[in-house]
Design an enzyme around this catalytic site. Sequence first.
Site, short mmCIF file in Angstrom:
data_model
loop_
_atom_site.label_atom_id
_atom_site.label_comp_id
_atom_site.label_asym_id
_atom_site.label_seq_id
_atom_site.Cartn_x
_atom_site.Cartn_y
_atom_site.Cartn_z
N HIS A 52 50.96 35.85 41.97
CA HIS A 52 50.50 34.82 41.03
C HIS A 52 49.75 35.46 39.87
O HIS A 52 49.49 36.66 39.88
CB HIS A 52 49.67 33.74 41.74
N HIS A 54 46.70 35.41 38.42
CA HIS A 54 45.29 35.74 38.25
C HIS A 54 45.08 37.24 37.96
O HIS A 54 45.79 38.09 38.50
CB HIS A 54 44.48 35.33 39.49
N ASP A 56 42.96 39.44 38.81
CA ASP A 56 42.67 40.39 39.89
C ASP A 56 43.93 40.74 40.69
O ASP A 56 43.87 41.54 41.62
CB ASP A 56 41.55 39.88 40.81
N HIS A 57 45.08 40.16 40.29
CA HIS A 57 46.37 40.48 40.92
C HIS A 57 47.35 41.12 39.94
O HIS A 57 48.39 41.62 40.35
CB HIS A 57 46.99 39.21 41.53
N HIS A 108 47.25 27.27 45.35
CA HIS A 108 46.20 28.09 44.71
C HIS A 108 46.49 28.14 43.21
O HIS A 108 45.62 27.88 42.38
CB HIS A 108 46.21 29.48 45.33
N ASP A 130 46.95 34.90 47.45
CA ASP A 130 45.75 34.10 47.70
C ASP A 130 46.10 32.73 48.29
O ASP A 130 45.35 31.77 48.12
CB ASP A 130 44.97 33.89 46.39
N HIS A 168 42.60 39.44 49.91
CA HIS A 168 41.13 39.57 49.86
C HIS A 168 40.53 39.79 51.24
O HIS A 168 41.02 39.24 52.24
CB HIS A 168 40.50 38.32 49.24
FE FE Z 1 42.60 36.81 44.06
ZN ZN Z 2 44.00 34.15 42.86
#
Ligand code: FE
Ligand code: ZN
Length: 256
Positions: A52, A54, A56-57, A108, A130, A168
């Site tokens: 996805h 985001h 942080d990915h 998410h 996530d 995570h």
């Molecule tokens: Fe994340």
């Molecule tokens: Zn995420």
Amino acid sequence: MKLIPLPAFADNYIWMLHDGRQALVVDPGEAQPVLAALQREGLQLDSILVTHHHADHTGGVAALRKATGAQVYGPATEAIPEPLTRLTGGETCAALGLAFRVLDVPGHTAGHIAFYCAEMDGAPLLFCGDTLFSAGCGRLFEGTPAQMLASLDSLAALPDPTRVCCTHEYTLSNLTFALAVEPGNADLQQHHIFCQQLRAEGLPTLPSTMALERRINPFLRSRVPAVIAAATAHDADMARDTGTFATLRQWKNIYR
Ligand code: FE
Ligand code: ZN
């Protein structure tokens, strides 16, 4: 094949899979831990799987592609650094000689996908981003509780020995909440002690297995009588109006 969680940021894992020569990584939020691992192990990066949009990915995707020429695979409908092969769910994505079935798991984010390999070194493998965490699930940023519940149900239908590779390390705080929901769940009590030991030694609590998640994850257990009763005791009106799953998700958002 070797499956390694590369720590990134405060609590992310970038999953790396390699055969001693070629590697794939999933959700590289930063490039540096991946470049260091490639160098250390003497590997070439073959492909990058993205679940996805985001940051942080995806934060390391462009730098890794530039440095290695890796193929990028990601969700059809989300903003991911181009060029990439866009996947909607239902198709098969071949990487590192393995066939990954692409699963459409909105909730998410609206276009979130997961990657499932039916057999890798004797057991199935799931990269779920996530959507599913050990003993928890992602927050509903772009989807409805009904969408997320359907997505989690489709993951929960995967075979018992499926290795669940989440992005995570949220397991201990998820387990604290899960124990508030089901204080009498012996599997949960036992797994909490086990994960406290792992974390005290600085070890990851992942991958989990689908068999374990079905026994300990409240978000896969919203039809279990004890879980329904706990959601009702937390907020009877919300549980009646929105259902157990939505009540659990809302309760977790405010749980300290
Ligand atoms: Fe994340
Ligand atoms: Zn995420």
